[in-house]
Design a protein around this motif. Structure first.
Motif, PDB file in Angstrom:
ATOM      1  N   THR A 166     -13.113  -1.063  -0.191  1.00 39.86           N
ATOM      2  CA  THR A 166     -14.265  -1.740  -0.784  1.00 39.86           C
ATOM      3  C   THR A 166     -13.870  -2.453  -2.064  1.00 39.86           C
ATOM      4  N   LEU A 167     -13.031  -1.831  -2.867  1.00 42.42           N
ATOM      5  CA  LEU A 167     -12.536  -2.499  -4.076  1.00 42.42           C
ATOM      6  C   LEU A 167     -11.733  -3.745  -3.721  1.00 42.42           C
ATOM      7  N   LEU A 168     -10.961  -3.669  -2.645  1.00 41.48           N
ATOM      8  CA  LEU A 168     -10.206  -4.826  -2.178  1.00 41.48           C
ATOM      9  C   LEU A 168     -11.162  -5.928  -1.746  1.00 41.48           C
ATOM     10  N   CYS A 169     -12.210  -5.554  -1.034  1.00 38.12           N
ATOM     11  CA  CYS A 169     -13.208  -6.542  -0.612  1.00 38.12           C
ATOM     12  C   CYS A 169     -13.846  -7.217  -1.824  1.00 38.12           C
TER      13      CYS A 169
ATOM     14  N   LEU B 224      -8.381  11.068  -4.167  1.00 38.04           N
ATOM     15  CA  LEU B 224      -9.758  11.536  -4.054  1.00 38.04           C
ATOM     16  C   LEU B 224     -10.614  10.474  -3.392  1.00 38.04           C
ATOM     17  N   GLU B 225     -11.163  10.795  -2.214  1.00 43.03           N
ATOM     18  CA  GLU B 225     -12.010   9.858  -1.479  1.00 43.03           C
ATOM     19  C   GLU B 225     -13.366   9.725  -2.161  1.00 43.03           C
ATOM     20  N   ALA B 226     -13.963   8.542  -2.044  1.00 40.41           N
ATOM     21  CA  ALA B 226     -15.244   8.283  -2.696  1.00 40.41           C
ATOM     22  C   ALA B 226     -16.323   9.261  -2.247  1.00 40.41           C
ATOM     23  N   GLY B 227     -16.419   9.507  -0.951  1.00 41.44           N
ATOM     24  CA  GLY B 227     -17.451  10.423  -0.455  1.00 41.44           C
ATOM     25  C   GLY B 227     -17.261  11.830  -0.958  1.00 41.44           C
TER      26      GLY B 227
ATOM     27  N   ARG C  90      -2.171   4.368  -8.874  1.00 35.57           N
ATOM     28  CA  ARG C  90      -2.058   4.063 -10.296  1.00 35.57           C
ATOM     29  C   ARG C  90      -3.240   3.237 -10.770  1.00 35.57           C
ATOM     30  N   ARG C  91      -3.722   3.567 -11.980  1.00 38.60           N
ATOM     31  CA  ARG C  91      -4.875   2.851 -12.517  1.00 38.60           C
ATOM     32  C   ARG C  91      -4.557   1.393 -12.818  1.00 38.60           C
ATOM     33  N   ASP C  92      -3.276   1.070 -13.033  1.00 34.24           N
ATOM     34  CA  ASP C  92      -2.911  -0.316 -13.309  1.00 34.24           C
ATOM     35  C   ASP C  92      -2.567  -1.088 -12.034  1.00 34.24           C
ATOM     36  N   SER C  93      -2.790  -0.477 -10.884  1.00 37.67           N
ATOM     37  CA  SER C  93      -2.596  -1.182  -9.619  1.00 37.67           C
ATOM     38  C   SER C  93      -3.686  -2.241  -9.460  1.00 37.67           C
ATOM     39  N   ASP C  94      -3.431  -3.247  -8.645  1.00 40.41           N
ATOM     40  CA  ASP C  94      -4.448  -4.272  -8.421  1.00 40.41           C
ATOM     41  C   ASP C  94      -5.679  -3.678  -7.749  1.00 40.41           C
ATOM     42  N   ILE C  95      -5.455  -2.747  -6.830  1.00 37.52           N
ATOM     43  CA  ILE C  95      -6.545  -2.031  -6.173  1.00 37.52           C
ATOM     44  C   ILE C  95      -6.277  -0.541  -6.331  1.00 37.52           C
ATOM     45  N   PHE C  96      -7.208   0.165  -6.935  1.00 35.84           N
ATOM     46  CA  PHE C  96      -7.072   1.592  -7.200  1.00 35.84           C
ATOM     47  C   PHE C  96      -7.332   2.374  -5.915  1.00 35.84           C
ATOM     48  N   ALA C  97      -6.332   3.142  -5.477  1.00 40.32           N
ATOM     49  CA  ALA C  97      -6.434   3.892  -4.221  1.00 40.32           C
ATOM     50  C   ALA C  97      -6.010   5.342  -4.461  1.00 40.32           C
TER      51      ALA C  97
ATOM     52  N   TRP D 274       0.833  -1.208   0.000  1.00 40.28           N
ATOM     53  CA  TRP D 274       0.000   0.000   0.000  1.00 40.28           C
ATOM     54  C   TRP D 274       0.867   1.256   0.000  1.00 40.28           C
ATOM     55  N   SER D 275       0.634   2.110  -0.981  1.00 40.02           N
ATOM     56  CA  SER D 275       1.338   3.402  -1.018  1.00 40.02           C
ATOM     57  C   SER D 275       0.580   4.362  -1.911  1.00 40.02           C
ATOM     58  N   VAL D 276       0.515   5.626  -1.504  1.00 41.36           N
ATOM     59  CA  VAL D 276      -0.004   6.673  -2.385  1.00 41.36           C
ATOM     60  C   VAL D 276       1.069   7.736  -2.614  1.00 41.36           C
ATOM     61  N   GLU D 277       2.309   7.391  -2.336  1.00 41.47           N
ATOM     62  CA  GLU D 277       3.424   8.306  -2.573  1.00 41.47           C
ATOM     63  C   GLU D 277       4.028   8.061  -3.954  1.00 41.47           C
ATOM     64  N   ALA D 278       4.588   9.108  -4.532  1.00 41.31           N
ATOM     65  CA  ALA D 278       5.253   8.979  -5.833  1.00 41.31           C
ATOM     66  C   ALA D 278       6.484   8.089  -5.705  1.00 41.31           C
ATOM     67  N   PRO D 279       6.839   7.358  -6.761  1.00 43.97           N
ATOM     68  CA  PRO D 279       8.025   6.495  -6.711  1.00 43.97           C
ATOM     69  C   PRO D 279       9.292   7.237  -6.315  1.00 43.97           C
TER      70      PRO D 279
END
Length: 342
Positions: A301-304, A109-112, A99-106, A68-73
């Motif tokens: 939720t996407l992971l679930c 921008l929060e969903a709510g 990243r859109r090609d990640s297994d789970i998009f995180a 899990w990471s939302v930091e730039a490489p």
């Protein structure tokens, strides 16, 4: 059950308390329940030799371990040199990143928050329900550029964006700068809500250059959510066009020089009609449908959903090498301007 090994940077968000529901899954921070978890999500700051060795000995083969990471490489690379991110050979099953090609998009921008943004076309306008296209303009906006920055020289991108803003100012662009870089972070915190609502533009300048899909809170929170037009530097325009509303931002790459960009922004400051066109996307059906769908579910939720789909076993040879090898040299440059070999 999904186990978040630790909250991001050690701080749980208000809506991410222990036991919160993510679709049909329950999320916990209780590490003692690791054997019950179908997925174990590990923030990159927790990827230590001790963790990798311990979990390799005790993990359930039916569990999925998620990086899990939302930091730039570029920041991951910088962090690795300080904290010794040890080899993660054949340890993680999935990645959870922006990243859109990640297994789970995180994404940032929060969903709510996304739901609120993409329903704004009938909000704060006084327009009747059913109006399709609305120009949203806040008449109290009379101050030019805002920039809040606290990372001045840690990364190559940090240094380059400072140089670019200096050029904008030299070209005559008024920019009000706040943050640790300018020793006035407290002054920014003391600004009134009316003052904050008065800025027309926000310099959404990332600390990384040309990293895939990297669009942070600078664009969303400080720009779009705050009713300011984001002026973007760092993220590729082609990535932005897949992740944010079209015609909602101004991109530095569209201008040959910083002086050209400054000239255009000054023009917009003096032309209300041209400026307000950057808010017309609020009335776009494409925006509300496509982007609302893209951001409608949280990462957990996407992971679930992925867990419930009974996925086939998968192992990533090395997340670290995968991330670094798939990025551009611009993204991974150090301040010394050479490409780091990982």
């Amino acid at each position: 059950m999904i186990l978040l090994w630790n909250p991001e940077w050690g701080y749980a968000k208000i809506h991410r308390q222990d036991g919160f529901a993510a679709g049909l899954c329950t999320v916990t921070y209780n590490q003692s329940r690791v054997s019950e978890a179908r997925a174990v999500v590990i923030h990159f700051t927790d990827v230590t030799r001790e963790l990798l060795e311990w979990e390799n000995k005790t993990r359930n083969p039916d569990q999925f371990f998620v990086f899990w990471s939302v930091e730039a490489p570029s920041y991951l690379q910088y962090y690795n040199t300080k904290a010794k991110w040890y080899k993660d050979d054949h340890f993680f099953n999935w990645t959870m990143t922006y990243r859109r090609d990640s297994d789970i998009f995180a994404p940032y921008l929060e969903a709510g928050v996304a739901r609120d943004i993409f329903s704004r076309r009938l909000k704060d306008t006084g327009a009747a329900v059913g109006v399709v296209s609305i120009i949203v303009y806040k008449p109290n906006k009379h101050i030019f550029q805002l920039w809040l920055v606290s990372n001045c020289n840690v990364l190559y991108g940090s240094v380059e964006r400072m140089k670019y803003v200096d050029k904008l100012i030299e070209a005559g662009l008024p920019v009000e700068r706040f943050g640790k870089c300018f020793n006035n972070a407290a002054e920014f915190n003391d600004l009134s809500l009316d003052r904050l609502a008065s800025y027309k533009f926000y310099l959404a300048f990332e600390n990384a250059l040309h990293c895939k899909d990297y669009v942070s809170e600078k664009f969303w929170q400080n720009g779009i959510q705050s009713w300011r037009v984001p002026v973007v530097w760092g993220a590729r325009k082609e990535d932005l066009l897949r992740l944010v509303p079209e015609n909602s931002f101004i991109h530095a790459d569209d201008y040959e020089t910083a002086a050209d960009l400054a000239e255009y922004l000054i023009y917009l400051d003096n032309n209300t009609t041209a400026y307000t066109e950057y808010f017309n996307w609020f009335g776009s059906n494409y925006t509300t449908e496509y982007l609302a769908t893209l951001y409608e579910r949280t990462a957990e939720t996407l992971l679930c959903d992925k867990l419930l789909a009974k996925p086939e076993p998968k192992i990533i040879p090395s997340v670290k090498e995968n991330i670094f090898s798939s990025e551009s040299e611009d993204c991974l440059k150090e301040k010394t301007l050479y490409h780091v070999r990982y």
